[in-house]
Design a protein around this motif. Structure first.
Motif, mmCIF file in Angstrom:
data_model
loop_
_atom_site.group_PDB
_atom_site.id
_atom_site.type_symbol
_atom_site.label_atom_id
_atom_site.label_comp_id
_atom_site.label_asym_id
_atom_site.label_seq_id
_atom_site.Cartn_x
_atom_site.Cartn_y
_atom_site.Cartn_z
ATOM 1 N N LYS A 68 31.528 38.114 74.804
ATOM 2 C CA LYS A 68 32.917 38.552 74.897
ATOM 3 C C LYS A 68 33.044 40.041 74.599
ATOM 4 N N GLY A 70 36.326 42.698 74.515
ATOM 5 C CA GLY A 70 37.765 42.881 74.683
ATOM 6 C C GLY A 70 38.518 41.568 74.600
ATOM 7 N N ARG A 71 39.709 41.566 75.156
ATOM 8 C CA ARG A 71 40.592 40.402 75.097
ATOM 9 C C ARG A 71 40.231 39.368 76.154
ATOM 10 N N LEU A 72 40.487 38.121 75.827
ATOM 11 C CA LEU A 72 40.302 37.027 76.763
ATOM 12 C C LEU A 72 41.664 36.630 77.310
ATOM 13 N N PHE A 73 41.806 36.618 78.621
ATOM 14 C CA PHE A 73 43.050 36.223 79.263
ATOM 15 C C PHE A 73 42.838 34.905 79.992
ATOM 16 N N GLN A 99 51.889 31.322 73.601
ATOM 17 C CA GLN A 99 51.030 32.484 73.420
ATOM 18 C C GLN A 99 50.875 32.812 71.935
ATOM 19 N N GLN A 103 47.437 32.738 69.735
ATOM 20 C CA GLN A 103 46.978 33.935 69.031
ATOM 21 C C GLN A 103 46.761 33.663 67.551
ATOM 22 N N GLY A 108 43.470 37.526 67.032
ATOM 23 C CA GLY A 108 43.766 38.574 68.012
ATOM 24 C C GLY A 108 45.226 38.902 68.019
ATOM 25 N N GLY A 109 45.534 39.898 68.842
ATOM 26 C CA GLY A 109 46.848 40.433 68.745
ATOM 27 C C GLY A 109 47.767 40.221 69.824
#
Length: 109
Positions: A68, A70-73, A99, A103, A108-109
């Motif tokens: 991983k 960065g962010r996971l979408f 959402q 989170q 995460g943010g």
């Protein structure tokens, strides 16, 4: 709109084995479970939903092929949805609530 490249149909209330997902980044399965619309409708998840209030559940299990970064979408594409209409207030509220819960659970943010 044109369908997204790589989108895959996940059968609702299939055999329970799930739909295979395999691309450059992820390998696994997805199972879409839905409460039966009436008592006579065949459904392998009837007993499961008998003790729950929800109408549906999506389960995804597998592994990422890369580390991983960065962010996971994650998202869902609804083929019969009219994307030209503005999203309703309650739909937006539900999406934000889901959402926020994810989170909190995943971090995460």
């Amino acid at each position: 709109p044109a369908p997204r490249v790589g989108a895959k149909l996940i059968e609702i209330n299939g055999t329970g084995e799930g739909t295979l997902i395999d691309n450059d980044y992820f390998q696994g399965t997805a199972v879409m479970m839905h409460r039966p619309p009436d008592e006579d409708a065949p459904c392998i998840y009837r007993d499961y939903f008998a003790t729950r209030g929800r109408c549906w559940e999506l389960r995804v299990q597998g592994r990422f092929k890369t580390e991983k970064v960065g962010r996971l979408f994650a998202g869902v594409e609804l083929p019969d949805y009219d994307y030209s209409e503005q999203v309703g207030v309650w739909s937006t509220c539900l999406a934000r609530t889901c959402q926020a819960a994810l989170q909190r659970h995943l971090g995460g943010g």
